[in-house]
Write a protein that holds these residues in place. Sequence first.
Motif, PDB file in Angstrom:
ATOM      1  N   THR A 136       0.835  -1.202   0.000  1.00 36.95           N
ATOM      2  CA  THR A 136       0.000   0.000   0.000  1.00 36.95           C
ATOM      3  C   THR A 136       0.870   1.253   0.000  1.00 36.95           C
ATOM      4  N   MET A 137       1.946   1.229   0.756  1.00 34.61           N
ATOM      5  CA  MET A 137       2.859   2.365   0.800  1.00 34.61           C
ATOM      6  C   MET A 137       3.553   2.543  -0.548  1.00 34.61           C
ATOM      7  N   GLN A 138       3.982   1.438  -1.159  1.00 32.16           N
ATOM      8  CA  GLN A 138       4.586   1.522  -2.482  1.00 32.16           C
ATOM      9  C   GLN A 138       3.643   2.213  -3.461  1.00 32.16           C
ATOM     10  N   GLN A 139       2.386   1.822  -3.438  1.00 37.45           N
ATOM     11  CA  GLN A 139       1.414   2.395  -4.371  1.00 37.45           C
ATOM     12  C   GLN A 139       1.207   3.886  -4.122  1.00 37.45           C
ATOM     13  N   ASN A 140       1.108   4.269  -2.853  1.00 36.83           N
ATOM     14  CA  ASN A 140       0.886   5.672  -2.522  1.00 36.83           C
ATOM     15  C   ASN A 140       2.065   6.549  -2.957  1.00 36.83           C
ATOM     16  N   ILE A 141       3.283   6.068  -2.690  1.00 36.65           N
ATOM     17  CA  ILE A 141       4.475   6.837  -3.056  1.00 36.65           C
ATOM     18  C   ILE A 141       4.655   6.855  -4.566  1.00 36.65           C
ATOM     19  N   PHE A 142       4.299   5.775  -5.225  1.00 36.16           N
ATOM     20  CA  PHE A 142       4.335   5.719  -6.687  1.00 36.16           C
ATOM     21  C   PHE A 142       3.437   6.811  -7.264  1.00 36.16           C
ATOM     22  N   ARG A 143       2.197   6.867  -6.793  1.00 30.95           N
ATOM     23  CA  ARG A 143       1.258   7.884  -7.279  1.00 30.95           C
ATOM     24  C   ARG A 143       1.790   9.296  -7.004  1.00 30.95           C
ATOM     25  N   ARG A 144       2.309   9.495  -5.815  1.00 24.20           N
ATOM     26  CA  ARG A 144       2.792  10.823  -5.428  1.00 24.20           C
ATOM     27  C   ARG A 144       3.899  11.306  -6.366  1.00 24.20           C
TER      28      ARG A 144
END
Length: 328
Positions: A161-169
């Motif tokens: 979930t953190m990977q996805q959030n930072i990817f989007r950011r």
Amino acid sequence: MGKHSKKKYQVVDESHLHLPAHSSSSSSSAQIVDTHTHLVSTFSTYQTKYREGRYASIFDFVKGMYNREGSHKVEAIVDVWCEAPVQKVWKELADSALSLEERESRWGGTEYWFVMGVHPHEAKLYTDDVEKDILEAMAHPRCVGWGEIGLDYHYDNSPRTMQQNIFRRQLRHAVRLGKPLTIHTREAEEDTERILKEEVPKDHKIHVHCYTDSPELAQRLLDHFPNLYIGITGVITYSTNHNTSAVIRSFTLSSSSPMRILLETDAPYMVPSNIYASLPTLKGRLPLCHTAMIPWTAEFVAGIAGEGWDAERVMRVSRENARRAYGV
């Protein structure tokens, strides 16, 4: 109780890193452009393996290893900074490539470019301060993209979930700035495709680096993003990897489909396995990969592409694609 001695591992002589001229090196029209290398890590690995080595600085290493007489000249490299926190040395290297005079004297004529982002392994370390440092780097004249960023579900070094959030950011910043993207994706096909399509305009420039996922994902991304390129490293030469070769075959099945690939090393990792046929006196394995190995990856790609292809043509195509993708 008797003592058992262990055979000490011997690193091969440094001279073997100075590669012989590749068969395609007689032509000056196919100079090397490495679209993804980790130069500081490569030099650090070299120093670790060869404590008494002949090269005392990154600049000496590049001039001595990449611009040898009789071999392909390394025209340009795209250096990748993807750690958190950001390594401050990036500015020293980037500043040293600002003028033509310094590129000649310090880099031996090799064009130095870079991209910066935070790798999915280190998504848990992404902070506002890290982002501030990356945004500063984006304004540098030698910065040509944001990356490598993405998802890695093979190691899961950061929570998904953190990977996805930072990817989007990071994607949102890169899109806002108009910066090309360098994407890392491993065993995260569904989420990588979904997030890219949700966050990135169709015409944005994208380099999916070191591609090893399914040929089906590659085709869907290529169909959706007309300015997307598939990164090819020495891993294509490994017997355990079939996906990357299948992507090359898909390009050659249609005469109307250009080969949208970018040659890269991901150095110091993934020495092309076919290079050893050119090193008959070498006993053992090379301890690191470096940019001058790209012709062997190109040779392997040409062998898959078939009639009408050779290493020189593959390198020319990759070189033109590097201009389109990164402007280098």
